[in-house]
Write an enzyme that holds these catalytic residues in place. Structure first.
Site, mmCIF file in Angstrom:
data_model
loop_
_atom_site.group_PDB
_atom_site.id
_atom_site.type_symbol
_atom_site.label_atom_id
_atom_site.label_comp_id
_atom_site.label_asym_id
_atom_site.label_seq_id
_atom_site.Cartn_x
_atom_site.Cartn_y
_atom_site.Cartn_z
ATOM 1 N N PHE A 159 0.806 -1.228 0.000
ATOM 2 C CA PHE A 159 0.000 0.000 0.000
ATOM 3 C C PHE A 159 0.836 1.274 0.000
ATOM 4 O O PHE A 159 0.340 2.345 -0.346
ATOM 5 C CB PHE A 159 -0.941 0.015 1.229
ATOM 6 C CG PHE A 159 -0.260 0.418 2.515
ATOM 7 C CD1 PHE A 159 -0.055 1.766 2.814
ATOM 8 C CD2 PHE A 159 0.200 -0.530 3.420
ATOM 9 C CE1 PHE A 159 0.589 2.163 3.991
ATOM 10 C CE2 PHE A 159 0.837 -0.155 4.598
ATOM 11 C CZ PHE A 159 1.039 1.191 4.870
ATOM 12 N N LYS A 183 -1.109 -7.290 -9.258
ATOM 13 C CA LYS A 183 -2.103 -7.341 -8.173
ATOM 14 C C LYS A 183 -1.690 -6.269 -7.169
ATOM 15 O O LYS A 183 -0.845 -6.490 -6.314
ATOM 16 C CB LYS A 183 -2.094 -8.731 -7.524
ATOM 17 C CG LYS A 183 -3.389 -9.151 -6.830
ATOM 18 C CD LYS A 183 -3.860 -8.223 -5.740
ATOM 19 C CE LYS A 183 -3.131 -8.389 -4.429
ATOM 20 N NZ LYS A 183 -3.526 -7.343 -3.443
ATOM 21 N N GLU A 186 -4.956 -3.612 -2.099
ATOM 22 C CA GLU A 186 -6.406 -3.359 -2.074
ATOM 23 C C GLU A 186 -6.739 -2.100 -1.261
ATOM 24 O O GLU A 186 -7.866 -1.629 -1.275
ATOM 25 C CB GLU A 186 -7.153 -4.582 -1.513
ATOM 26 C CG GLU A 186 -6.793 -4.996 -0.093
ATOM 27 C CD GLU A 186 -5.538 -5.884 0.007
ATOM 28 O OE1 GLU A 186 -4.582 -5.688 -0.780
ATOM 29 O OE2 GLU A 186 -5.514 -6.742 0.908
ATOM 30 N N SER A 236 5.332 -6.948 3.287
ATOM 31 C CA SER A 236 5.875 -7.265 4.611
ATOM 32 C C SER A 236 6.643 -8.590 4.568
ATOM 33 O O SER A 236 6.396 -9.443 3.703
ATOM 34 C CB SER A 236 4.738 -7.343 5.623
ATOM 35 O OG SER A 236 3.828 -8.340 5.226
ATOM 36 N N CYS A 291 9.510 1.809 3.348
ATOM 37 C CA CYS A 291 10.413 0.699 3.684
ATOM 38 C C CYS A 291 11.829 1.210 3.901
ATOM 39 O O CYS A 291 12.667 0.509 4.445
ATOM 40 C CB CYS A 291 10.400 -0.337 2.587
ATOM 41 S SG CYS A 291 11.008 0.334 1.055
ATOM 42 N N GLU A 393 9.087 -4.173 13.004
ATOM 43 C CA GLU A 393 8.796 -3.042 12.115
ATOM 44 C C GLU A 393 7.476 -2.402 12.574
ATOM 45 O O GLU A 393 6.445 -3.077 12.628
ATOM 46 C CB GLU A 393 8.677 -3.532 10.672
ATOM 47 C CG GLU A 393 8.416 -2.403 9.694
ATOM 48 C CD GLU A 393 8.259 -2.881 8.250
ATOM 49 O OE1 GLU A 393 7.541 -3.860 8.011
ATOM 50 O OE2 GLU A 393 8.857 -2.240 7.361
HETATM 51 P P1 NAD Z 1 1.520 -6.639 2.980
HETATM 52 O O1 NAD Z 1 2.566 -7.690 3.045
HETATM 53 O O2 NAD Z 1 0.399 -6.691 3.956
HETATM 54 O O3 NAD Z 1 0.808 -6.672 1.532
HETATM 55 C C1 NAD Z 1 1.561 -6.664 0.349
HETATM 56 C C2 NAD Z 1 0.753 -7.364 -0.738
HETATM 57 O O4 NAD Z 1 0.535 -8.730 -0.361
HETATM 58 C C3 NAD Z 1 -0.621 -6.739 -0.976
HETATM 59 O O5 NAD Z 1 -0.876 -6.716 -2.365
HETATM 60 C C4 NAD Z 1 -1.565 -7.688 -0.254
HETATM 61 O O6 NAD Z 1 -2.842 -7.762 -0.849
HETATM 62 C C5 NAD Z 1 -0.853 -9.034 -0.358
HETATM 63 N N1 NAD Z 1 -1.134 -9.902 0.794
HETATM 64 C C6 NAD Z 1 -1.360 -9.504 2.077
HETATM 65 N N2 NAD Z 1 -1.566 -10.578 2.858
HETATM 66 C C7 NAD Z 1 -1.474 -11.667 2.066
HETATM 67 C C8 NAD Z 1 -1.581 -13.079 2.291
HETATM 68 N N3 NAD Z 1 -1.839 -13.568 3.512
HETATM 69 N N4 NAD Z 1 -1.418 -13.902 1.258
HETATM 70 C C9 NAD Z 1 -1.154 -13.440 0.029
HETATM 71 N N5 NAD Z 1 -1.043 -12.107 -0.251
HETATM 72 C C10 NAD Z 1 -1.186 -11.233 0.748
HETATM 73 O O7 NAD Z 1 2.266 -5.237 3.010
HETATM 74 P P2 NAD Z 1 1.622 -3.782 3.128
HETATM 75 O O8 NAD Z 1 1.093 -3.609 4.504
HETATM 76 O O9 NAD Z 1 0.735 -3.524 1.977
HETATM 77 O O10 NAD Z 1 2.931 -2.890 2.917
HETATM 78 C C11 NAD Z 1 3.806 -2.531 3.937
HETATM 79 C C12 NAD Z 1 4.980 -3.470 4.009
HETATM 80 O O11 NAD Z 1 5.678 -3.481 2.776
HETATM 81 C C13 NAD Z 1 6.008 -3.055 5.049
HETATM 82 O O12 NAD Z 1 6.444 -4.204 5.719
HETATM 83 C C14 NAD Z 1 7.132 -2.449 4.232
HETATM 84 O O13 NAD Z 1 8.401 -2.488 4.826
HETATM 85 C C15 NAD Z 1 7.088 -3.309 3.024
HETATM 86 N N6 NAD Z 1 7.714 -2.656 1.887
HETATM 87 C C16 NAD Z 1 8.938 -3.102 1.519
HETATM 88 C C17 NAD Z 1 9.601 -2.498 0.480
HETATM 89 C C18 NAD Z 1 10.947 -2.972 0.054
HETATM 90 O O14 NAD Z 1 11.394 -2.539 -0.988
HETATM 91 N N7 NAD Z 1 11.626 -3.831 0.769
HETATM 92 C C19 NAD Z 1 9.004 -1.427 -0.209
HETATM 93 C C20 NAD Z 1 7.748 -1.002 0.189
HETATM 94 C C21 NAD Z 1 7.108 -1.639 1.249
#
Ligand code: NAD
Length: 509
Positions: A159, A183, A186, A236, A291, A393
């Site tokens: 997000f 994808k 959401e 994450s 991040c 985090e």
């Molecule tokens: P998230 O892991 O909750 O979601 C990321 C994606 O995975 C979304 O599209 C979501 O719909 C999907 N998803 C969520 N739960 C899922 C599941 N159980 N099974 C399959 N797919 C699933 O992350 P977020 O809250 O949207 O974003 C924040 C996180 O992203 C933080 O941890 C941040 O550090 C990380 N991030 C990392 C970088 C990097 O380059 N390392 C860059 C940006 C964000």
């Protein structure tokens, strides 16, 4: 094209998908999308069923043979026009980012610009796909390696950078000759849909770029479908690990970028005022939802620590929090109520764990925006490595100050942490900086640069549990990730010459 994907949508109506060059409505499951500054639902987003994702994969598969054979220079022209259209429509995309994510407009423009850089980089794809050629590897034998696209590849994005992180992936994947299924998150789905329409307008053939909105059901379909050759994930760490394990088990190439806890080391000889300014922006910009945000300041020595904490507290006093559309604000709200509760819970936890809460943003109320998800900046001093607020985090406007005795001590802390995304050091000592950069176990390092996010022609990635896989996002690594090497060896024997079977292994020895 001035309309946004959300045009004419009431709060009860639903954003669908973008498949085979067309908007696809979906009457199935959906979720509300909220403006975090007001707390109001602005629209809904569809959650794709397995069959919808399969339709998108089928469209991408059908588009692949022709796109793969489109000359790279022609693919570059599409990227060039896409970049032009993005520039023309920047304000519209940025407005969607602020509306759904909450970040202030300037910050949204910064994100957008970094995504655009990758589109610009992708315009150079013919040069990057040139391959390697060797004449006379044996008598009359030539050999070359070329880099072929993989087929249908997928991206799953978080997000916090709804425009930029997808742009880390699809411009390079498409420029390399692949077709793509995205994808997005959401929580803030509108910006990628807007960009998809611009990409079509730029001349991209239908089916080359598709978007399915959705949740775990959509992601699991992408992970399981044998037509999907590779997956790029950013999000994450627990989900990154799940994506990597499941995707690779299913025979796919996977790069999965995860979470972070980025430390900034402040050395006693640093320019403390400038270091504090840099820290303030890097810790609280985008409400800490980056991040690469600095979430730990490791101050070396008591004098440095006291000075940094005192000056940070004063700086936070002047920080303006409010609706991201008000350009006088420095920081907007957190993305959802759920995330607000989580981050606030960490502040409560830090107090229980015995850290000193020097600046407490928990009671902030923004006039006229009482239903928004606003948390003021929070600053903890005397944080120690055994505390959960240090280990986990938080992803919010919370900076932890850890007091260290020396550069070595600071580096031991960083190396001992499970994440290794970014880090930086503030110092005037070149030797200390060089030692730090050379030895620290982190993927991206800044020297007096608080957010060392690599530019588009380098590549982005962390170490340890911040990245699962071998190749980084965008830059030169993305060409390797989105292509497969093929090495061809050829000879043209003279006609009519009878050749004997050779039983020795061919060699030049
Ligand atoms: P998230 O892991 O909750 O979601 C990321 C994606 O995975 C979304 O599209 C979501 O719909 C999907 N998803 C969520 N739960 C899922 C599941 N159980 N099974 C399959 N797919 C699933 O992350 P977020 O809250 O949207 O974003 C924040 C996180 O992203 C933080 O941890 C941040 O550090 C990380 N991030 C990392 C970088 C990097 O380059 N390392 C860059 C940006 C964000």
């Amino acid at each position: 094209m001035n309309a946004t994907p959300a045009d004419n949508l009431d709060a009860d109506e639903t954003l669908g998908h973008f498949i085979n060059g067309a908007a696809v409505a979906d009457g199935g499951r959906s979720l509300p999308v909220t403006n975090p500054a007001t707390g109001q639902v602005v629209r809904h987003v569809a959650l794709a069923a397995k069959s919808t994702v399969e339709d998108a994969i089928a469209a991408a598969e059908a588009a692949f043979p022709s796109w793969r054979n489109t000359p790279p220079a022609k693919r570059a022209q599409v990227m060039f026009r896409f970049g032009q259209l993005l520039r023309e429509h920047a304000d519209a995309v940025v407005a969607l980012l602020t509306e759904e994510h909450g970040k202030v407009l300037d910050d949204a423009m910064g994100e957008f610009g970094r995504g655009l850089e990758v589109v610009d980089y992708a315009c150079g794809i013919p040069e990057m796909l040139k391959g390697e050629h060797s004449k006379n590897v044996g008598p009359g034998i030539d050999s070359w390696s070329e880099f072929q696209p993989l087929g249908v590849v997928a991206g799953i994005t978080p997000f916090n950078f709804p425009a930029m992180v997808p742009m880390w992936m699809y411009p390079m994947a498409i420029a390399c000759g692949n077709t793509f299924v995205l994808k997005p998150s959401e929580k803030d789905p509108s910006a990628p849909l807007y960009c998809a329409r611009l990409l079509k307008e730029a001349g991209l053939p239908d089916g080359v770029f598709n978007i399915v909105n959705g949740d775990k059901e959509a992601v699991d379909t992408l992970l399981e479908d044998p037509r999907v050759q590779a997956i790029s994930f950013v999000g994450s760490t627990p989900i990154a690990e799940y994506i990597y394990t499941t995707g690779t088990k299913n025979g796919k190439r996977v790069q999965a970028l995860g979470g972070a806890k980025n430390h900034a080391v402040v050395m006693p000889d640093a320019d403390i005022d400038n270091a504090v300014s840099a820290l303030t922006g890097a810790a609280y910009g985008s409400c800490g939802e980056r991040c690469m945000a600095i979430s730990v300041a490791v101050c070396v020595g008591k004098e440095t620590s006291d000075a940094v904490v005192g000056k940070l507290a004063a700086a936070l006093d002047g920080l303006k929090v409010g609706d991201g559309t008000d350009t006088s604000n420095d920081m907007g709200p957190l993305v959802t109520r759920e995330h607000y509760e989580k981050v606030r819970g960490y502040v409560d936890l830090g107090v229980d764990e015995g850290a000193t809460l020097v600046v407490d943003g928990r009671d902030l109320s923004v006039p006229g925006r009482e239903d928004g998800f606003f948390l003021g900046p929070c600053l903890f001093d005397q944080v120690t490595a055994d505390m959960r607020i240090y280990q986990e985090e938080i992803f919010g406007p919370v900076l932890c100050v850890v007091r260290a005795e020396s550069e070595e001590h600071a580096m031991q802390l960083i190396d001992g942490h499970e994440y290794g995304n970014g880090t930086c050091i503030f110092t005037r000592d070149g030797e200390a900086a060089r030692y730090f950069a050379d030895n620290i176990k982190v993927g991206m390092v800044g020297i007096n640069v608080p957010l060392p996010v690599p530019v588009a022609y380098h590549s982005f990635g962390g170490w340890k549990r911040s990245l699962f896989g071998d190749l980084y996002a965008y830059g030169p690594d993305s060409v390797r990730f989105y292509t497969r090497r093929k090495t061809i060896t050829q000879r043209w024997p003279s006609g009519g010459v009878r050749e004997k079977a050779q039983f020795a292994f061919p060699s030049n020895q």
